[in-house]
Write a protein that holds these residues in place. Structure first.
Motif, mmCIF file in Angstrom:
data_model
loop_
_atom_site.group_PDB
_atom_site.id
_atom_site.type_symbol
_atom_site.label_atom_id
_atom_site.label_comp_id
_atom_site.label_asym_id
_atom_site.label_seq_id
_atom_site.Cartn_x
_atom_site.Cartn_y
_atom_site.Cartn_z
ATOM 1 N N VAL A 862 0.871 -1.178 0.000
ATOM 2 C CA VAL A 862 0.000 0.000 0.000
ATOM 3 C C VAL A 862 0.907 1.226 0.000
ATOM 4 O O VAL A 862 1.567 1.523 0.993
ATOM 5 C CB VAL A 862 -0.939 0.027 1.223
ATOM 6 C CG1 VAL A 862 -1.809 1.275 1.182
ATOM 7 C CG2 VAL A 862 -1.808 -1.216 1.283
ATOM 8 N N ILE A 863 0.961 1.909 -1.129
ATOM 9 C CA ILE A 863 1.831 3.077 -1.282
ATOM 10 C C ILE A 863 0.953 4.294 -1.515
ATOM 11 O O ILE A 863 0.189 4.339 -2.482
ATOM 12 C CB ILE A 863 2.798 2.894 -2.468
ATOM 13 C CG1 ILE A 863 3.614 1.599 -2.291
ATOM 14 C CG2 ILE A 863 3.724 4.092 -2.598
ATOM 15 C CD1 ILE A 863 4.328 1.168 -3.536
ATOM 16 N N THR A 864 1.041 5.262 -0.631
ATOM 17 C CA THR A 864 0.280 6.498 -0.786
ATOM 18 C C THR A 864 0.967 7.383 -1.823
ATOM 19 O O THR A 864 2.153 7.698 -1.690
ATOM 20 C CB THR A 864 0.196 7.240 0.556
ATOM 21 O OG1 THR A 864 -0.340 6.357 1.548
ATOM 22 C CG2 THR A 864 -0.690 8.466 0.447
ATOM 23 N N LEU A 865 0.224 7.778 -2.857
ATOM 24 C CA LEU A 865 0.827 8.540 -3.954
ATOM 25 C C LEU A 865 1.361 9.882 -3.477
ATOM 26 O O LEU A 865 2.388 10.354 -3.980
ATOM 27 C CB LEU A 865 -0.215 8.756 -5.061
ATOM 28 C CG LEU A 865 -0.788 7.488 -5.712
ATOM 29 C CD1 LEU A 865 -1.705 7.849 -6.854
ATOM 30 C CD2 LEU A 865 0.318 6.566 -6.189
ATOM 31 N N SER A 866 0.704 10.493 -2.501
ATOM 32 C CA SER A 866 1.150 11.808 -2.028
ATOM 33 C C SER A 866 2.468 11.732 -1.258
ATOM 34 O O SER A 866 3.102 12.758 -1.012
ATOM 35 C CB SER A 866 0.075 12.436 -1.134
ATOM 36 O OG SER A 866 -0.185 11.615 -0.009
ATOM 37 N N GLU A 867 2.905 10.514 -0.873
ATOM 38 C CA GLU A 867 4.164 10.359 -0.138
ATOM 39 C C GLU A 867 5.332 10.037 -1.064
ATOM 40 O O GLU A 867 6.448 9.849 -0.605
ATOM 41 C CB GLU A 867 4.014 9.255 0.914
ATOM 42 C CG GLU A 867 2.995 9.587 2.000
ATOM 43 C CD GLU A 867 2.813 8.451 2.981
ATOM 44 O OE1 GLU A 867 3.444 7.385 2.782
ATOM 45 O OE2 GLU A 867 2.051 8.613 3.944
ATOM 46 N N ILE A 868 5.056 9.927 -2.372
ATOM 47 C CA ILE A 868 6.108 9.569 -3.335
ATOM 48 C C ILE A 868 6.851 10.824 -3.772
ATOM 49 O O ILE A 868 6.241 11.824 -4.152
ATOM 50 C CB ILE A 868 5.510 8.840 -4.549
ATOM 51 C CG1 ILE A 868 4.891 7.502 -4.123
ATOM 52 C CG2 ILE A 868 6.569 8.617 -5.619
ATOM 53 C CD1 ILE A 868 4.210 6.757 -5.240
ATOM 54 N N GLU A 869 8.177 10.764 -3.715
ATOM 55 C CA GLU A 869 9.017 11.850 -4.209
ATOM 56 C C GLU A 869 9.168 11.745 -5.724
ATOM 57 O O GLU A 869 8.733 12.612 -6.469
ATOM 58 C CB GLU A 869 10.388 11.797 -3.516
ATOM 59 C CG GLU A 869 11.391 12.813 -4.015
ATOM 60 C CD GLU A 869 11.120 14.212 -3.494
ATOM 61 O OE1 GLU A 869 11.813 15.138 -3.918
ATOM 62 O OE2 GLU A 869 10.197 14.392 -2.678
ATOM 63 N N ILE A 870 9.765 10.671 -6.187
ATOM 64 C CA ILE A 870 9.917 10.422 -7.620
ATOM 65 C C ILE A 870 9.806 8.921 -7.857
ATOM 66 O O ILE A 870 9.866 8.113 -6.920
ATOM 67 C CB ILE A 870 11.273 10.922 -8.169
ATOM 68 C CG1 ILE A 870 12.418 10.215 -7.435
ATOM 69 C CG2 ILE A 870 11.397 12.428 -8.105
ATOM 70 C CD1 ILE A 870 13.699 10.187 -8.199
ATOM 71 N N VAL A 871 9.662 8.553 -9.120
ATOM 72 C CA VAL A 871 9.683 7.146 -9.531
ATOM 73 C C VAL A 871 10.771 6.992 -10.576
ATOM 74 O O VAL A 871 10.846 7.794 -11.531
ATOM 75 C CB VAL A 871 8.321 6.715 -10.113
ATOM 76 C CG1 VAL A 871 8.392 5.302 -10.653
ATOM 77 C CG2 VAL A 871 7.232 6.822 -9.056
ATOM 78 N N ASN A 872 11.644 6.019 -10.405
ATOM 79 C CA ASN A 872 12.708 5.753 -11.371
ATOM 80 C C ASN A 872 12.444 4.409 -12.037
ATOM 81 O O ASN A 872 12.343 3.378 -11.358
ATOM 82 C CB ASN A 872 14.078 5.753 -10.692
ATOM 83 C CG ASN A 872 15.208 5.840 -11.701
ATOM 84 O OD1 ASN A 872 15.113 6.593 -12.670
ATOM 85 N ND2 ASN A 872 16.265 5.079 -11.505
ATOM 86 N N LEU A 873 12.287 4.422 -13.344
ATOM 87 C CA LEU A 873 12.070 3.200 -14.120
ATOM 88 C C LEU A 873 13.437 2.718 -14.580
ATOM 89 O O LEU A 873 14.101 3.379 -15.394
ATOM 90 C CB LEU A 873 11.150 3.485 -15.306
ATOM 91 C CG LEU A 873 9.803 4.149 -14.953
ATOM 92 C CD1 LEU A 873 9.021 4.470 -16.206
ATOM 93 C CD2 LEU A 873 8.982 3.250 -14.035
ATOM 94 N N GLU A 874 13.879 1.577 -14.073
ATOM 95 C CA GLU A 874 15.245 1.093 -14.285
ATOM 96 C C GLU A 874 15.270 -0.085 -15.257
ATOM 97 O O GLU A 874 14.292 -0.813 -15.390
ATOM 98 C CB GLU A 874 15.861 0.689 -12.936
ATOM 99 C CG GLU A 874 15.876 1.856 -11.943
ATOM 100 C CD GLU A 874 16.437 1.473 -10.578
ATOM 101 O OE1 GLU A 874 16.611 0.276 -10.329
ATOM 102 O OE2 GLU A 874 16.683 2.388 -9.758
ATOM 103 N N ARG A 875 16.417 -0.249 -15.909
ATOM 104 C CA ARG A 875 16.622 -1.268 -16.957
ATOM 105 C C ARG A 875 15.651 -1.056 -18.120
ATOM 106 O O ARG A 875 15.135 -1.998 -18.700
ATOM 107 C CB ARG A 875 16.468 -2.675 -16.393
ATOM 108 C CG ARG A 875 17.545 -3.084 -15.420
ATOM 109 C CD ARG A 875 17.600 -4.577 -15.181
ATOM 110 N NE ARG A 875 16.366 -5.119 -14.639
ATOM 111 C CZ ARG A 875 15.565 -5.930 -15.322
ATOM 112 N NH1 ARG A 875 15.846 -6.272 -16.563
ATOM 113 N NH2 ARG A 875 14.467 -6.392 -14.768
ATOM 114 N N VAL A 876 15.389 0.214 -18.417
ATOM 115 C CA VAL A 876 14.529 0.535 -19.553
ATOM 116 C C VAL A 876 15.399 0.603 -20.799
ATOM 117 O O VAL A 876 16.481 1.192 -20.782
ATOM 118 C CB VAL A 876 13.804 1.883 -19.335
ATOM 119 C CG1 VAL A 876 13.037 2.289 -20.579
ATOM 120 C CG2 VAL A 876 12.867 1.779 -18.148
ATOM 121 N N GLY A 877 14.924 0.035 -21.899
ATOM 122 C CA GLY A 877 15.717 -0.017 -23.125
ATOM 123 C C GLY A 877 16.544 -1.279 -23.154
ATOM 124 O O GLY A 877 16.210 -2.295 -22.516
#
Length: 1069
Positions: A862-877
């Motif tokens: 359960v992750i509250t969206l308002s508590e997220i700083e950033i999202v890093n999508l890794e191993r893309v490409g």
């Protein structure tokens, strides 16, 4: 009072009254309302009652048709019953009734009340069977003349209801004689309308009950019925929907509305319209055409119910894949409707209501003004449309508290640009039942939402994209063929460009927000990994006299005092069981048994420092002791007793430590006997209660300030306070095996002996266990078909029960005292979900409006969206089939959350979702080691901001600055290594839906803890542990091997790779 009003001679709802119920007129109501009638008649005799000296009201015979008559309304309002074929004549000193013998016997009781209330004599004339009543009519006429002769007028003025035509021979005779008599007739309809306009408390209660039923049917029956028909693409006619809705109104128990069915009737047959044929009048009917729900369709539903003859009404419009023109029309109508309701305040003129709606339309969409309905509704009560209270532009009457209106507003005969003739022409309509208040109007049917998000359905998003592409292709038709073939690619590029522009703006905002927060010292990354374990003082015996008597110098286990007594040099020496690290036994070839006990000793590697070891640092500790015995059975029994006692003590101390950190909760206030709590039965709970007994289901009850879950066992009870709930979720079973409600809490609570922030209650919708060896059954097997149908019915019933529970709790949370909590059940949006590995197993992760959740597998996410700083999508490409998502929280003390192995096919959908929720995301080709990155940021936040903030993660920027590539790779960790990440869930124990959690792991743990002297490997581990304690985060070769072993599993060792090259993932061939 209300109960007495229902026992009508001819009940107001048109149904025959039960023979067992005695008829009884409510004399208090009769006296009060008779005073009101005469007072109003005398006060407004000239302006509203036509200067009449007598009022003659004739009630027609019973009819099977739904109709609203002033004469019937007067009967019900005054005496609580509708008296068919009855004539009432009100004079200044007398009231005359002309009726049958049966009705006369019922009316006889009002004589005394009328005399006491206003000093009026009641005269009852009984018409015999077969008599036309002309003689009795002449008697009444003589009484009118005699009383009128003393007045100001020589010719008596008799007030009557001019619009009601006489029905039946009896009333036709009365009408002829009345008109031929020497009377002046005056229409007094306006006087009765004004008299009935303001409702008293009893009347308002009846209207509120009727409105509650109406809105409940719309919300709990009509809307789910339409959604199911559209979702399953069923063919269902408007008339069928009308019949089903009417049955639901007349049988409120179907939707669990506790109102007596004998007091209920419909105001009009429910109206369902779609497919381009719309009529916004209440007299409209539902035709036999099928419900039409293709793209850009509009569906109008209107229904009304009566309770104790008092009416209520509601109308809603549903938009299916609406285009911009339809959406705008509805939004403008919604604003106009709200403005009209807002103008229903005491002291305002009636025409101000319609004018408020017109003003909104002229401001927001003047082109729609010509299509607006000519009124904004009418007064409502005993009549569905009360005359004289039409909400139009000409009515200048004054609004008063207690008036009730059906506020109905719509746009009719609108046109939209579609190729489908059934959707080209449409109308929109909204209606609510509203009570005029002193300051704020009371909307009685607000339970059924009319917000755009709740009435606009989108099923064909892909078709909309194709249509937009076609329109664009038509606009650019003069281009060459080669350009046309690439147009879709250009469209996607523009969509991606828009996303990039939004993300660039989010990056700027995020860096500013992070700078403000770090400047305020809001994220000091303190490392809590070296916390001291607290255990109570280890005291087995307070004095020597408490020791049990020795038994032949044998090892004894004292369960009561939690101690082990060991024979050492001829004396029994006690040791508290908490000092024991491990115990084991073995047997040699001579059948001699050995028992080996290893104690916790401070200073050894990987031994936590507890309060006792710090308290007695100068003491001498016994590390290990061994005993030999010929009695192998005794040795095995002692080992088992020590292990069992040690497990019990450790469990108790662990629970005590957990409870010591809990935040004190308020006490649960149980619902009173008058208001029964909202309940769900036969639920399982996760995490489950401890213990080795058989697990039991329990019930969940919503009380005054919280929930209570309890089973039949008195010690199995959990209270969840409303104020402690951070998020509430409802997830019906679709492709899952369970239907659930889930609460994510602000502060931990104890469930059994487990400390948790997540509590879930669920029901298995079908049997998870399947019969093996039964062979494959035919798809046409009747038993198989019947079994599948039973499973579907069970799933639908469970989902409906949960939905009703959730709806009722949402209504409870909507009350003013809970507004500050901002609570509402959130439902996961499956269409936005994606597969990934947040912990150890693959799971389906689903966004909600405020969170990102996974509620099926444990541990929960359960992750509250308002508590997220950033999202890093890794191993893309890099041509990968999967990628990873790393979520960095605003609280830099929290470890990042890694969701691994997300299919690359979900990448575009995830980026679009992150973009629409205003979450800044970055993409990188490698996995990053986030712990040192976050430590660097918190150590020197000013340099982090000066260097561009989070833009160091921007792949485009890092590619252009290739000379700094060595620095950017410092935080790299191979993707094969399991990153140490955490989530909000502190309990990482995985569990099944059906299996118990009571597996014993102590034996394997204790075997691994045995010490046999320090080897080189142990010494190397100690050195590595010491390095980490000093703050050295670099990994040794052995540590990397160990972590790779953990990531790959014990049965497989990863291939060794040259240290100079980046690791590559092996490809399947």
């Amino acid at each position: 009072m209300a109960d007495n009003r229902n026992r009508n001679v001819k009940p107001a709802n048109g149904k025959p009254a039960a023979a067992a119920n005695p008829y009884a007129i409510n004399l208090d109501n009769f006296s009060k309302r008779l005073k009101m009638l005469y007072s109003h008649w005398n006060k407004h005799n000239t302006d509203l009652w036509g200067s009449s000296s007598a009022l003659a009201i004739a009630t027609p015979p019973v009819s099977e048709d739904l109709r609203y008559l002033k004469s019937s309304a007067l009967n019900i309002w005054l005496v609580g019953y509708e008296f068919p074929e009855t004539i009432m004549v009100f004079l200044k000193k007398q009231i005359h009734f002309l009726c049958s013998q049966k009705k006369a016997s019922l009316l006889d009781v009002v004589k005394k009340s009328a005399r006491e209330a206003i000093d009026v004599e009641v005269v009852i004339h009984v018409k015999a069977k077969g008599d036309d009543g002309t003689g009795l009519m002449d008697t009444i006429f003589r009484a009118i003349h005699s009383q009128a002769s003393s007045g100001d007028h020589n010719v008596p003025i008799v007030g009557h209801i001019a619009r009601e035509a006489p029905e039946g021979k009896f009333l036709e005779t009365w009408d002829e004689k009345l008109k031929s008599a020497k009377f002046e007739l005056s229409d007094v309809t306006t006087g009765f309308s004004e008299l009935f306009a303001v409702k008293d408390e009893t009347e308002l209660t009846n209207v509120k009950k009727a409105a509650f039923l109406t809105s409940s049917v719309m919300r709990q029956f009509v809307v789910p019925k339409l959604e199911k028909a559209i979702d399953e693409e069923r063919k269902v006619s408007h008339s069928t929907l009308m019949d089903d809705t009417e049955k639901t109104i007349l049988e409120p128990g179907r939707i669990k509305v506790k109102l007596k069915a004998e007091n209920i009737d419909i105001c009009y047959p429910p109206i369902f319209q779609s497919g381009g044929e719309f009529d916004l009048k209440p007299s409209a009917s539902s035709n036999d055409e099928n419900l039409y729900y293709d793209s850009t369709s509009v569906i109008i539903c209107a229904l009304g119910s009566r309770y104790n003859s008092y009416c209520s009404n509601i109308a809603r419009t549903f938009l299916i894949d609406a285009n911009s023109k339809q959406s705008k029309a509805y939004e403008v109508l919604l604003k106009a409707h709200e403005a009209a309701i807002g103008a229903l305040k005491s002291g305002n003129k009636v025409n101000s209501v319609y004018q408020a709606a017109v003003s909104v339309v002229e401001k927001e969409a003047p082109e729609l003004a010509a299509n607006l309905t000519k009124t904004a509704g009418t007064g409502i009560g005993l009549e569905f449309r009360e005359t004289g209270l039409s909400l139009n532009a000409k009515n200048d009457r004054i609004l008063k508290p207690g008036m009730v209106f059906n506020v109905s507003l719509g746009f009719q005969n609108l046109q939209t640009e579609t190729n489908n003739p059934k959707t080209r022409k449409y109308s929109v309509l909204l209606a609510d039942t509203v009570i005029v208040g002193e300051k704020v109007p009371d909307v009685l049917t607000s339970k059924s939402s009319k917000a755009v998000k709740d009435v606009a359905y989108s099923f064909n998003e892909d078709d909309e994209e194709e249509e937009k592409m076609k329109v664009k292709a038509e606009d650019n038709g003069n281009e060459t063929f080669s350009k046309t073939t690439l147009r879709s690619d250009n469209h996607e590029m523009s969509k991606e460009e828009l996303r990039r522009q939004h993300q660039a703006e989010l990056a700027r905002q995020k860096n500013e927000e992070t700078a403000r927060r770090l400047a305020g010292g809001g994220a000091n990354a303190a490392d809590n990994r070296g916390a001291v374990k607290t255990v109570g003082d280890l005291i087995a015996y307070k004095n020597v006299n408490d020791l049990p008597p020795p038994r032949d110098l044998m090892i004894q286990v004292d369960q009561k005092n939690e101690a082990i007594l060991l024979p050492i040099y001829g004396s029994m020496v006690p040791f508290h069981v908490a000092t024991v690290k491990s115990v084991s036994s073995q047997q040699d070839s001579n059948r001699t048994s050995y028992i080996r006990i290893i104690f916790n000793v401070p200073g050894t590697s990987f031994t936590p420092h507890d309060a006792n070891s710090l308290k007695f640092q100068g003491s001498i500790y016994l590390k290990e002791v061994s005993f030999r015995s010929k009695d192998s059975r005794h040795i095995i029994e002692v080992v088992q007793q020590i292990k069992t006692l040690r497990r019990q003590v450790n469990s108790r101390e662990s629970e005590r430590a957990e409870r010591a950190t809990l935040v004190t909760q308020e006490r649960l206030q149980l619902a009173s006997a008058k208001f029964k709590p909202i309940k769900l039965h036969d639920l399982w709970i996760r995490p489950p209660f401890g213990g080795r007994g058989r697990k039991l289901t329990g019930s969940l009850e919503a009380h005054t300030n919280g929930f209570r879950y309890s089973t039949s066992r008195p010690d199995e009870r959990v209270d969840v306070m409303f104020g402690n709930i951070k998020h509430a979720f409802f997830q019906p079973a679709e492709r899952e095996m369970i239907t659930l409600v889930h609460f994510h809490l602000h502060n931990h609570i104890m469930v059994g002996n487990k400390k948790t922030k997540d509590v879930q209650f669920y029901i298995e919708v079908m049997d998870i266990v399947q019969t093996l060896g039964g062979g494959k059954r035919s798809a046409y097997d009747p038993d198989e078909i019947e079994e599948e149908q039973r499973e579907r019915d069970r799933k639908n019933k469970i989902n409906t029960d949960f939905q009703n529970f959730v709806n009722r709790v949402n209504d409870l949370w909507g009350q003013p005292q809970f507004k500050a909590f901002d609570l509402e059940f959130d439902q996961p949006m499956r269409e936005l979900g994606f597969h990934g590995v947040p912990h150890k197993a693959s799971a389906f992760i689903v966004p909600t409006s405020n969170c990102l959740v996974e509620l099926i597998e444990t541990p929960f996410v359960v992750i509250t969206l308002s508590e997220i700083e950033i999202v890093n999508l890794e191993r893309v490409g890099l041509g990968q089939k999967n990628f990873d998502m790393t979520i960095v929280f605003k609280d830099f003390k929290r470890d990042v959350l890694r969701i691994d192995s997300i299919p690359s096919t979900s990448l575009d959908g995830i980026k679009e979702w992150l973009n629409t929720t205003d979450l800044k995301y970055y993409e990188s080709r490698l996995n990053l080691n986030w712990r040192p990155i976050l430590k660097t940021i918190t150590d020197d936040p000013e340099k982090f901001i000066e260097d561009g903030g989070w833009e160091f993660l921007n792949m485009e920027v890092s590619d252009s600055e290739s000379e700094n590539s060595e620095e950017s790779d410092q935080g790299y960790v191979p993707s094969d290594v399991q990153s140490e990440s955490g989530s909000e869930d502190e309990d990482d124990d995985s569990e099944s839906l059906v299996e118990s959690e009571d597996d014993d792991e102590e034996d394997s743990d204790e075997d691994s803890e045995e010490d046999e002297g320090k080897t080189w490997e142990e010494l190397e581990r100690e050195a590595s542990y010491a390095d980490r304690e000093k703050g050295d985060d670099s990994d040794s070769e052995e540590e990397r091997k160990r972590r790779k072993m953990k990531a790959f599993g014990k049965g497989r060792v990863p291939d060794k790779r040259p240290s100079g090259n980046l690791p590559k993932r092996s490809k399947l061939r």
